[in-house]
Design a protein around this motif. Structure first.
Motif, PDB file in Angstrom:
ATOM      1  N   HIS A   5      53.520  27.049  54.806  1.00  0.00           N
ATOM      2  CA  HIS A   5      53.374  26.172  55.977  1.00  0.00           C
ATOM      3  C   HIS A   5      54.382  25.025  55.890  1.00  0.00           C
ATOM      4  O   HIS A   5      54.023  23.854  56.022  1.00  0.00           O
ATOM      5  N   ALA A   6      55.619  25.369  55.673  1.00  0.00           N
ATOM      6  CA  ALA A   6      56.661  24.358  55.470  1.00  0.00           C
ATOM      7  C   ALA A   6      56.730  23.386  56.650  1.00  0.00           C
ATOM      8  O   ALA A   6      56.815  23.800  57.814  1.00  0.00           O
ATOM      9  N   GLY A   7      56.663  22.088  56.339  1.00  0.00           N
ATOM     10  CA  GLY A   7      56.791  21.056  57.355  1.00  0.00           C
ATOM     11  C   GLY A   7      55.608  20.921  58.289  1.00  0.00           C
ATOM     12  O   GLY A   7      55.698  20.233  59.307  1.00  0.00           O
ATOM     13  N   LYS A   8      54.465  21.551  57.957  1.00  0.00           N
ATOM     14  CA  LYS A   8      53.319  21.531  58.872  1.00  0.00           C
ATOM     15  C   LYS A   8      52.069  20.857  58.294  1.00  0.00           C
ATOM     16  O   LYS A   8      51.128  20.583  59.016  1.00  0.00           O
ATOM     17  N   ILE A   9      52.034  20.604  56.992  1.00  0.00           N
ATOM     18  CA  ILE A   9      50.830  20.067  56.354  1.00  0.00           C
ATOM     19  C   ILE A   9      50.880  18.545  56.326  1.00  0.00           C
ATOM     20  O   ILE A   9      51.817  17.949  55.785  1.00  0.00           O
ATOM     21  N   ALA A  10      49.861  17.922  56.895  1.00  0.00           N
ATOM     22  CA  ALA A  10      49.800  16.456  56.949  1.00  0.00           C
ATOM     23  C   ALA A  10      49.302  15.867  55.641  1.00  0.00           C
ATOM     24  O   ALA A  10      49.779  14.808  55.214  1.00  0.00           O
ATOM     25  N   ALA A  11      48.314  16.513  55.009  1.00  0.00           N
ATOM     26  CA  ALA A  11      47.701  15.937  53.818  1.00  0.00           C
ATOM     27  C   ALA A  11      46.990  16.994  53.008  1.00  0.00           C
ATOM     28  O   ALA A  11      46.558  18.031  53.534  1.00  0.00           O
ATOM     29  N   LEU A  12      46.843  16.724  51.719  1.00  0.00           N
ATOM     30  CA  LEU A  12      45.964  17.465  50.836  1.00  0.00           C
ATOM     31  C   LEU A  12      44.809  16.544  50.462  1.00  0.00           C
ATOM     32  O   LEU A  12      45.041  15.387  50.085  1.00  0.00           O
ATOM     33  N   ILE A  13      43.572  17.039  50.571  1.00  0.00           N
ATOM     34  CA  ILE A  13      42.409  16.255  50.181  1.00  0.00           C
ATOM     35  C   ILE A  13      41.632  17.018  49.120  1.00  0.00           C
ATOM     36  O   ILE A  13      41.404  18.223  49.239  1.00  0.00           O
ATOM     37  N   LEU A  14      41.234  16.315  48.072  1.00  0.00           N
ATOM     38  CA  LEU A  14      40.467  16.906  46.977  1.00  0.00           C
ATOM     39  C   LEU A  14      39.721  15.814  46.234  1.00  0.00           C
ATOM     40  O   LEU A  14      40.037  14.630  46.360  1.00  0.00           O
ATOM     41  N   GLU A  15      38.702  16.205  45.486  1.00  0.00           N
ATOM     42  CA  GLU A  15      38.079  15.288  44.560  1.00  0.00           C
ATOM     43  C   GLU A  15      38.973  15.203  43.324  1.00  0.00           C
ATOM     44  O   GLU A  15      39.566  16.206  42.918  1.00  0.00           O
ATOM     45  N   PRO A  16      39.082  14.022  42.693  1.00  0.00           N
ATOM     46  CA  PRO A  16      39.935  13.928  41.499  1.00  0.00           C
ATOM     47  C   PRO A  16      39.505  14.899  40.415  1.00  0.00           C
ATOM     48  O   PRO A  16      40.331  15.470  39.714  1.00  0.00           O
ATOM     49  N   SER A  17      38.194  15.082  40.265  1.00  0.00           N
ATOM     50  CA  SER A  17      37.640  16.109  39.391  1.00  0.00           C
ATOM     51  C   SER A  17      36.183  16.290  39.764  1.00  0.00           C
ATOM     52  O   SER A  17      35.594  15.461  40.462  1.00  0.00           O
ATOM     53  N   ARG A  18      35.609  17.394  39.294  1.00  0.00           N
ATOM     54  CA  ARG A  18      34.196  17.642  39.552  1.00  0.00           C
ATOM     55  C   ARG A  18      33.567  18.140  38.253  1.00  0.00           C
ATOM     56  O   ARG A  18      33.138  17.353  37.439  1.00  0.00           O
ATOM     57  N   VAL A  19      33.527  19.427  38.053  1.00  0.00           N
ATOM     58  CA  VAL A  19      33.063  19.958  36.777  1.00  0.00           C
ATOM     59  C   VAL A  19      34.212  20.011  35.784  1.00  0.00           C
ATOM     60  O   VAL A  19      34.078  19.612  34.624  1.00  0.00           O
ATOM     61  N   ASP A  20      35.369  20.483  36.233  1.00  0.00           N
ATOM     62  CA  ASP A  20      36.536  20.622  35.364  1.00  0.00           C
ATOM     63  C   ASP A  20      37.406  19.373  35.432  1.00  0.00           C
ATOM     64  O   ASP A  20      37.571  18.761  36.492  1.00  0.00           O
ATOM     65  N   GLU A  21      37.988  19.031  34.298  1.00  0.00           N
ATOM     66  CA  GLU A  21      38.969  17.951  34.248  1.00  0.00           C
ATOM     67  C   GLU A  21      40.326  18.476  34.732  1.00  0.00           C
ATOM     68  O   GLU A  21      40.617  19.679  34.605  1.00  0.00           O
ATOM     69  N   PRO A  22      41.166  17.606  35.296  1.00  0.00           N
ATOM     70  CA  PRO A  22      42.506  18.061  35.691  1.00  0.00           C
ATOM     71  C   PRO A  22      43.318  18.465  34.457  1.00  0.00           C
ATOM     72  O   PRO A  22      43.325  17.750  33.453  1.00  0.00           O
ATOM     73  N   ARG A  23      43.959  19.616  34.542  1.00  0.00           N
ATOM     74  CA  ARG A  23      44.739  20.130  33.422  1.00  0.00           C
ATOM     75  C   ARG A  23      46.239  20.082  33.730  1.00  0.00           C
ATOM     76  O   ARG A  23      46.654  20.240  34.869  1.00  0.00           O
ATOM     77  N   ASP A  24      47.007  19.891  32.657  1.00  0.00           N
ATOM     78  CA  ASP A  24      48.474  19.986  32.743  1.00  0.00           C
ATOM     79  C   ASP A  24      49.045  19.093  33.839  1.00  0.00           C
ATOM     80  O   ASP A  24      49.964  19.494  34.566  1.00  0.00           O
ATOM     81  N   GLY A  25      48.468  17.885  33.963  1.00  0.00           N
ATOM     82  CA  GLY A  25      48.989  16.937  34.947  1.00  0.00           C
ATOM     83  C   GLY A  25      48.795  17.378  36.380  1.00  0.00           C
ATOM     84  O   GLY A  25      49.605  17.032  37.250  1.00  0.00           O
ATOM     85  N   PHE A  26      47.697  18.131  36.648  1.00  0.00           N
ATOM     86  CA  PHE A  26      47.515  18.718  37.978  1.00  0.00           C
ATOM     87  C   PHE A  26      47.550  17.671  39.085  1.00  0.00           C
ATOM     88  O   PHE A  26      48.212  17.876  40.120  1.00  0.00           O
TER      89      PHE A  26
END
Length: 446
Positions: free
Chosen positions: A193-214
């Motif tokens: 979707h090149a040039g079409k996405i306004a934003a990404l929304i997510l929780e910083p973490s939930r059950v899993d911790e962010p890995r590899d600088g995600f």
């Protein structure tokens, strides 16, 4: 053996409530289909970490108002602040001084945010963030994390679930998804979707911790592709860290949303972010079109903002977050010890950070099981604990934790017997169900 509790008053109220209210309550997560048949249907009052139902049964509660009560029910300093504010009125024609005071207090805690706007619930805050991102970028698509269960009651998110009835297909097509800790899925979205996405929304973490600088790598991809990064901190805010999970992980998103524990159960949520974006909802810019950001009649009720200020100041002055981690770790250790003793190490698992634990119930084949979850809830309720999750508050003391571990141990004894003899022999009535389902099932709720 301890007998099951009696719920006559709850049963009578249930019949009335379903006649008057779709679903019988105002939050799907609190619905009858989420709990065993032998469960309290209605809560009468709460104090600290305990609640009493309409039949007079007492419970240690975990979940704490779907994680909204971080300090404890009826926490005295918060109640005093609310009472004082109410004596001067709660809603006026013009803004009040407390709106500025609450904004200053909040922004002092979340250093990456430069402006904030308050509203009443998380759905409005996240939808406001999505609208702002679309306005700033001039793009229509928004991407949400498929591994995180809830962002908003609004169409842009609910359209991605099985309960998408009533939402036009054209609207459903404007939201795409990616996977947590899977950077390749984020890259693929931007490529597709090149040039079409306004934003990404997510929780910083939930059950899993962010890995590899995600989180940081996702932010880099957003910047490279001209999209905004929105962190939904409804749950992580004021649990992971005083400055939110963004403070814990050392990341400053473009926009973030807070709520839940922000006002210890009173209705306050927040949309915060960099001035460059937030100003578009204001009155002073002339270089871009105006954004109808957030405008709610009750968004700045004085007593709710007073509750928020009192709550945030308690977090600043007292070791609240440290207590959440400490008590959560005690629960984890005690319950995991009990699970191993009953031979359930592969069937009952504690997951998440100590400050915000949950549990997984697995059947004899190691598959996630609503029936075993319902049985576990039934048995812990029987022994005086109401725990749809394992979310502690500042009021969960050592005695409450010890009583909880004992109740869980008794519940897991039944769980182990059910694995051998069949869960249907021990569960009274039907299993609980998933919230996101296309159709209701005909089940006996008595």
């Amino acid at each position: 053996m301890q007998q099951f509790r009696r719920f006559e008053n709850s049963a009578r109220l249930k019949q009335r409530s379903h006649t008057l209210i779709p679903g019988g309550c105002h939050t799907y997560a609190k619905g009858d289909d989420q709990y065993p048949v032998l469960a309290p249907g209605f809560i009468e009052r709460g104090s600290g970490c305990r609640v009493w139902d309409v039949d007079g049964n007492q419970y240690i509660e975990y979940g704490m108002g779907n994680r909204a009560v971080g300090l404890g029910h009826a926490y005295p300093p918060v109640l005093r602040a609310v009472e004082k504010a109410l004596h001067d009125g709660c809603n006026f024609t013009r803004p009040t001084r407390i709106e500025v005071e609450c904004a200053e207090t909040f922004l002092d805690l979340v250093p990456g945010a430069e402006m904030v706007k308050f509203c009443k619930d998380g759905s409005h805050a996240t939808s406001g963030a999505v609208r702002l991102a679309r306005a700033y970028t001039g793009r229509d698509l928004v991407a949400c994390c498929a591994d995180h269960p809830f962002f908003s009651t609004d169409d842009w998110f609910i359209g991605t679930t099985a309960m998408n009835s009533g939402i036009p297909g054209t609207v459903r097509g404007l939201t795409v998804t990616f996977r947590y800790n899977d950077l390749s899925s984020v890259k693929e979205l931007f490529a597709r979707h090149a040039g079409k996405i306004a934003a990404l929304i997510l929780e910083p973490s939930r059950v899993d911790e962010p890995r590899d600088g995600f989180l940081h790598e996702t932010q880099r991809l957003c910047r490279e592709n001209g999209a905004l990064l929105i962190l939904d901190e409804m749950i992580t805010g004021f649990r992971w860290h005083l400055g939110g999970a963004q403070g814990s992980y050392g990341i400053e998103p473009d926009l973030s949303t807070f709520g839940k524990a922000l006002a210890n159960g009173f209705s306050v949520s927040a949309l915060a972010g960099r001035r460059e974006y937030m100003r578009l909802g204001g009155l002073e810019h002339t270089d871009r079109p105006r954004v109808f950001l957030l405008s709610t009649t009750h968004g700045a009720e004085t007593h709710s903002l007073a509750a928020a200020i009192a709550t945030m100041r308690t977090y600043q002055a007292e070791p609240v977050i440290e207590h959440l981690y400490r008590q959560g770790e005690k629960l984890r250790e005690g319950i995991e010890t009990s699970a191993r003793r009953h031979g359930l190490g592969n069937h009952f698992k504690i997951v998440g950070r100590p400050c915000c634990l949950a549990y997984a119930t697995l059947d004899e084949n190691g598959q996630s099981s609503q029936a075993f979850r319902t049985l576990f809830l039934q048995e812990t309720i029987r022994h005086g604990v109401l725990m749809p999750s394992l979310v502690v508050s500042y009021s969960h003391d050592d005695a409450a934790v010890a009583q909880t571990i004992d109740a869980v141990d008794k519940a897991l004894e039944v769980y182990a017997r059910a694995l051998d003899g069949g869960v249907e022999r021990f569960l009274v009535g039907r299993p609980s169900q998933l919230v996101y389902r296309r159709f209701n099932q005909m089940v006996d709720s008595q």
